[in-house]
Motif scaffolding. Structure first.
Motif, short mmCIF file in Angstrom:
data_model
loop_
_atom_site.label_atom_id
_atom_site.label_comp_id
_atom_site.label_asym_id
_atom_site.label_seq_id
_atom_site.Cartn_x
_atom_site.Cartn_y
_atom_site.Cartn_z
N PRO A 18 0.80 -1.23 0.00
CA PRO A 18 0.00 0.00 0.00
C PRO A 18 0.83 1.28 0.00
CG PRO A 18 -0.12 -1.10 2.13
CD PRO A 18 0.58 -2.03 1.21
N LEU A 19 2.11 1.19 0.41
CA LEU A 19 2.93 2.40 0.45
C LEU A 19 3.34 2.81 -0.96
CD1 LEU A 19 5.15 1.53 3.56
CD2 LEU A 19 2.95 2.73 3.49
N GLU A 20 3.78 1.83 -1.77
CA GLU A 20 4.16 2.18 -3.15
C GLU A 20 2.93 2.55 -3.98
OE1 GLU A 20 6.28 -1.25 -4.58
OE2 GLU A 20 4.50 -2.53 -4.62
N ALA A 21 1.74 2.05 -3.56
CA ALA A 21 0.50 2.37 -4.28
C ALA A 21 -0.07 3.72 -3.86
CB ALA A 21 -0.53 1.27 -4.05
N GLY A 22 0.58 4.38 -2.91
CA GLY A 22 0.10 5.70 -2.48
C GLY A 22 -1.14 5.63 -1.61
N LEU A 23 -1.23 4.60 -0.78
CA LEU A 23 -2.41 4.41 0.06
C LEU A 23 -2.12 4.69 1.54
CD1 LEU A 23 -3.58 1.05 -1.59
CD2 LEU A 23 -4.69 3.27 -1.88
N GLU A 24 -1.02 5.42 1.82
CA GLU A 24 -0.61 5.65 3.21
C GLU A 24 -1.75 6.20 4.07
OE1 GLU A 24 2.99 7.04 0.70
OE2 GLU A 24 0.81 6.88 0.49
N TYR A 25 -2.58 7.04 3.49
CA TYR A 25 -3.67 7.69 4.23
C TYR A 25 -4.59 6.65 4.89
CZ TYR A 25 -7.87 10.46 5.09
OH TYR A 25 -8.96 11.06 5.68
N PHE A 26 -4.73 5.48 4.24
CA PHE A 26 -5.66 4.45 4.73
C PHE A 26 -4.98 3.41 5.62
CE2 PHE A 26 -7.01 5.84 0.46
CZ PHE A 26 -8.22 6.41 0.78
N VAL A 27 -3.67 3.56 5.81
CA VAL A 27 -2.91 2.56 6.58
C VAL A 27 -2.46 3.20 7.88
CG1 VAL A 27 -0.84 1.13 6.60
CG2 VAL A 27 -2.17 1.35 4.50
N LYS A 28 -2.98 2.68 8.99
CA LYS A 28 -2.68 3.28 10.30
C LYS A 28 -1.67 2.40 11.05
CE LYS A 28 -5.81 6.56 9.62
NZ LYS A 28 -5.87 6.75 8.19
N LEU A 29 -0.39 2.64 10.74
CA LEU A 29 0.67 1.84 11.36
C LEU A 29 0.75 2.06 12.88
CD1 LEU A 29 3.55 2.03 8.73
CD2 LEU A 29 2.36 -0.04 9.49
N ASN A 30 0.20 3.19 13.34
CA ASN A 30 0.30 3.49 14.77
C ASN A 30 -0.91 3.02 15.57
OD1 ASN A 30 -1.48 5.25 13.68
ND2 ASN A 30 -0.54 7.13 14.45
N LYS A 31 -1.88 2.32 14.89
CA LYS A 31 -3.03 1.87 15.69
C LYS A 31 -2.59 0.70 16.57
CE LYS A 31 -5.55 -1.46 12.77
NZ LYS A 31 -6.88 -1.82 12.25
N ALA A 32 -3.31 0.52 17.67
CA ALA A 32 -2.88 -0.47 18.69
C ALA A 32 -2.94 -1.90 18.16
CB ALA A 32 -3.75 -0.33 19.93
N ALA A 33 -3.98 -2.21 17.38
CA ALA A 33 -4.16 -3.59 16.93
C ALA A 33 -3.03 -4.04 16.01
CB ALA A 33 -5.49 -3.72 16.20
N ASP A 34 -2.63 -5.30 16.17
CA ASP A 34 -1.57 -5.85 15.32
C ASP A 34 -2.23 -6.47 14.08
OD1 ASP A 34 0.93 -6.58 14.46
OD2 ASP A 34 0.94 -8.47 15.57
N PHE A 35 -2.60 -5.61 13.12
CA PHE A 35 -3.30 -6.11 11.94
C PHE A 35 -2.35 -6.93 11.06
CE2 PHE A 35 -1.87 -1.78 10.83
CZ PHE A 35 -1.21 -1.99 9.63
N THR A 36 -2.93 -7.84 10.28
CA THR A 36 -2.14 -8.69 9.37
C THR A 36 -1.32 -7.80 8.43
OG1 THR A 36 -3.89 -10.33 9.44
CG2 THR A 36 -2.28 -10.54 7.65
N GLY A 37 -0.03 -8.06 8.35
CA GLY A 37 0.85 -7.31 7.45
C GLY A 37 1.52 -6.10 8.09
#
Length: 833
Positions: A700-719
């Motif tokens: 998602p980073l190379e696709a320009g989708l950073e806005y939708f990816v919350k790396l700082n959220k508490a849950a350990d989401f897949t990936g």
């Protein structure tokens, strides 16, 4: 001849593979070579029985698709080394192959294919008639305009290939048992399987159905109706031909596309195999209704040369030495076809730990690559690259036997038809999967086929040239789509989006599940967001909109082509994590209408007492309301990027809802629009599409989708962990936004992107999707390019139909979305449209 002991040897296995053709044996070889212990293959008669032993054995790097090229390339590279690895001869010949163009449209098709080959590592060339004749001196050159040449192509002996793979599988520890028939399959509550045979029961962690034309019978044991049907394929072998015998080097394989046959050298004679028209070809329909006759293994059908006569005549005209040759053998054997000729490969939705690799119309060239692909997926928990076109879950309950038969007949007859962009095929349509509006709209538009559904591509007006007129250049829909684009940008339009995949998720653990599944945060009650499911390696498995309708109750919406693909992934996560949730697939019961454009609010407000003002019903909010007394779930979102709502409702309410909206919008000049205009609108707004800008090949980073990816959220989401590492290492490539200076041709996606560097002009990337921008009056495309060439202003070139057109990276988007324009206006700025 190889023999095997007819014993089970063990009562437990990690993986049981059912079927000993080249595909099943390849999977056993790859799993064992990768180190998986306890791989057991069961074959009911002997290895290669069924379709493998009588195949013509053609191998080619060519494929019109994108990722199936990787499967072909892997197979060929494997077959080149197999004899050395296993000590077993495989009879592999690599004289190259040439596809013959004898019409100007075919030459266009070859140019179209060349631009899709440029960014792949396999060798492919567009060659002149002179070069064609040099490579194949026995051709009559009267009609030859060009050739598409793959130097590494050829043919292999299917029996020897399978035996070499079997030797390799045994060498690495797999157990191949035959004759052992599978008589029943029982799934256990823990997801494992009991595989019943006359020699006892094996308990397996997973089973893989690679049973060829017996695959339906295996599927029926667990209540699945795999959409497969055996086709009678015939090929002819000649006696020695003096002119062939006199040649110093082996002739390349040729494919005469207008004559619809392949032809290759077989010792000192020739072998050729035609594909008859859908009216003349023959299906073995009785096997579908009554099952394969017991004992059928290495038998053939009665040959029928009369059916082949027009193809034999075309071959004699193209290769005149055939006229004097005697036919010494005619092989007529069963090949299994799926409705679209592509195989079904991967885990199956609705059944745990049941995998398939079935429906191979071209099993020999696919066997090596699919064995590796499936082995990687089984061992690593995600596909090694995107191959959604062969996902078994592209079919569903709508895929009836009648549909399968009609499609297989069409697919066989169309084997060598011109492959146009935006191709439509009409056999077997419509299926039972029509939206509530189908009967109302079908005569007013050109319909497209989406996962069994009919959906309007574009609408007719008086004076338009109607119907499906495929072309490599702009065609009859070009101006009407511009008209629909203008309709949405300036007034208000309505589109039927009923094919969306729609799931309801509720239960104690629903929030916890979605927090683990998605890279975005879980939306609040009454809100909607765009969320992505990632693979463990951080690739984009799916994109969905997620709405929390009531506390703990969600509606998930995905594209039509990924309904069961996404549902299977979600169900697997639920089972593995033990989440207490209920999932309901609402796709067929629910209709969707989208209303978009500057007057969308004005029109809908006439039908409800609810306040639809911007202050009351904000962007990305969802709520239940009544429009003209019809209950809808309304989400303020639109893939057009304009002011709009998606209206989810009961399918039986589609006609009254549509009629009420159209009636209410008369004063505003309301009208229909289709998916082609929707695509142009979303591209201008810089919206990505799953399956184009993002899939299992992209993060998602190379696709320009950073806005939708919350790396700082508490849950350990897949990936999440993989994505953090990707971010740390830095990206190698990035999605960019291009404008192109073209003439009568527009980008579609998957074209080669060139850069004129210091040394030479080279291919540096590929487009993902593209169209004509009616707003900017020029072509527009998304493309992946290396980071160092990704800056705004960078000059590149995009290849279309054999010509490189100038392209410039621009700041995205070309047109700001309506919510952004409103925000800027409130700040006193003048937004760009």
């Amino acid at each position: 001849k190889e023999t095997s002991s007819a014993s089970l040897g063990k009562d437990r296995a990690d993986t049981v593979i059912i079927g000993g053709g080249c595909v099943g044996v390849s999977l056993a070889y790859h799993l064992a070579k990768a180190g998986l212990k306890d791989v057991v293959l069961l074959e009911k008669s002997e290895l290669t029985a069924g379709s493998t032993w009588h195949a013509a054995g053609l191998t080619t790097y060519f494929h019109p698709g994108i990722n199936l090229k990787k499967i072909h390339a892997y197979s060929i590279k494997l077959y080149e080394k197999l004899e050395e690895e296993t000590g077993q001869p495989v009879g592999f010949h690599q004289p190259g192959s040439i596809r013959i163009a004898s019409t100007p449209t075919r030459v266009d098709e070859f140019k179209y294919q060349m631009t899709r080959a440029g960014w792949h590592p396999t060798e492919q060339y567009l060659i002149t008639p002179e070069k064609v004749q040099e490579l194949f001196p026995l051709l009559n050159m009267d009609k030859v305009l060009a050739g598409l040449y793959n130097p590494g192509d050829g043919h292999i002996d299917p029996y020897s290939l399978t035996m070499a793979l079997a030797a390799g599988a045994r060498k690495y520890g797999a157990q191949l048992n035959y004759p052992v028939q599978v008589t029943n399959l029982n799934s256990r509550s823990d997801g494992t399987w009991e595989v019943e045979t006359p020699l006892g029961i094996i308990q397996a962690k997973r089973i893989v159905n690679t049973a060829g034309f017996w695959a339906r019978d295996i599927g029926k044991m667990i209540g699945l109706q795999h959409p497969l049907i055996p086709v009678h394929h015939q090929y002819v072998v000649t006696s020695t031909i003096p002119e062939v015998k006199a040649l110093k080097t082996e002739l390349p394989v040729i494919r005469d596309l207008e004559g619809s046959y392949y032809l290759r050298q077989e010792r000192d004679g020739l072998l050729f195999g035609p594909y008859e028209s859908e009216e003349k070809m023959k299906l073995q329909e009785s096997w579908v209704t009554n099952g394969v006759p017991p004992g059928f293994g290495k038998e053939l059908f009665e040959s029928d040369l009369d059916r082949l006569m027009e193809h034999i005549e075309a071959a004699m005209e193209m290769v005149p030495v055939l006229r004097k040759a005697d036919i010494v053998n005619t092989i007529a054997g069963p090949i299994t076809y799926s409705p679209d000729i592509l195989p079904m490969v991967g885990p199956h939705q609705g059944v745990r730990n049941y995998w398939v690799a079935i429906g191979f119309g071209y099993g020999i060239i696919h066997a090596g690559g699919i064995g590796k692909y499936l082995s990687d997926w089984i061992l690593e928990g995600e596909p090694p690259f995107d191959l959604i076109e062969v996902d078994p879950n592209r079919y569903g309950k709508w895929t009836t036997t009648e549909y399968t038969a009609a499609k297989a007949r069409e697919s066989y007859g169309f084997n060598n038809i011109v492959g146009y962009p935006k191709e439509e095929r009409f056999a077997g349509r419509p299926t039972e999967r029509t939206s509530g509006l189908y009967d109302l709209l079908k005569s007013k538009c050109s319909m497209g086929f989406h996962a069994g559904w009919e959906q309007p591509h574009w609408f007719y007006k008086p004076g338009d040239e109607t119907g499906y007129k495929p072309s490599f250049r702009r065609t009859n829909w070009f101006d009407p789509v511009g008209r629909e684009y203008k309709q949405v940008m300036e007034r208000v339009g309505v589109i039927d989006l009923s094919p969306f995949g729609k799931f309801k998720v509720k239960g104690t653990d629903s929030v916890k599940l979605l927090d683990h599944l998605f890279a975005n945060v879980v939306p609040k009650v009454g809100s909607t967001n765009i969320s992505h499911m990632l693979t463990p390696r951080g690739k984009v498995y799916a994109e969905l909109t997620v709405s929390q309708l009531y506390p703990g109750e969600f509606m998930l919406v995905t594209g039509s082509g990924s309904e069961l693909h996404d549902l299977r992934w979600i169900e697997e996560k639920v089972t593995r994590g033990g989440y207490k949730v209920e999932i309901e697939n609402m796709t067929d019961e629910m209709g969707v209408l989208s209303v978009a454009g500057p007057y969308a609010r004005q029109v809908l407000q006439k039908l409800t007492n609810e306040d639809l003002s911007d202050a009351s019903f904000k962007f990305l909010q969802c709520r239940h309301l009544k429009l003209s007394n019809i209950a809808v779930t309304a989400i303020r979102i639109s893939y057009t990027g304009e002011l709009g709502w998606e209206l989810y409702h009961r399918k039986e309410d589609s006609v009254p809802l549509y009629s009420a909206i159209m009636e209410a919008g008369q004063k505003e000049g309301i009208d229909d629009f289709g998916t082609y205009a929707l695509n142009a609108l979303r591209l201008e707004k810089g919206f990505r599409a799953w399956g184009a800008e993002m899939n299992c090949d992209t993060n998602p980073l190379e696709a320009g989708l950073e806005y939708f990816v919350k790396l700082n959220k508490a849950a350990d989401f897949t990936g999440k962990q993989a994505l953090k590492q990707i971010k740390e290492k830095g990206l190698k490539r990035r999605l960019v936004y291009l404008t192109l200076e073209t003439d009568n041709v527009d980008p579609e996606g998957n074209e080669s992107v060139w850069h004129n560097g210091k040394a030479r002009t080279i291919v540096i990337g590929n487009t993902t999707s593209g169209c004509f921008s009616y707003g900017a009056q020029q072509s527009l495309a998304f493309a992946y390019v290396p980071m160092e060439l990704s800056k705004v202003g960078q000059k590149l070139e995009v290849e279309l139909l054999g010509k490189n057109y100038p392209a410039t990276i621009i700041q995205e988007p070309l047109v700001l979305t309506e919510p952004t324009r409103m925000r800027l206006q409130r700040k006193g700025e003048i937004p760009k449209i």
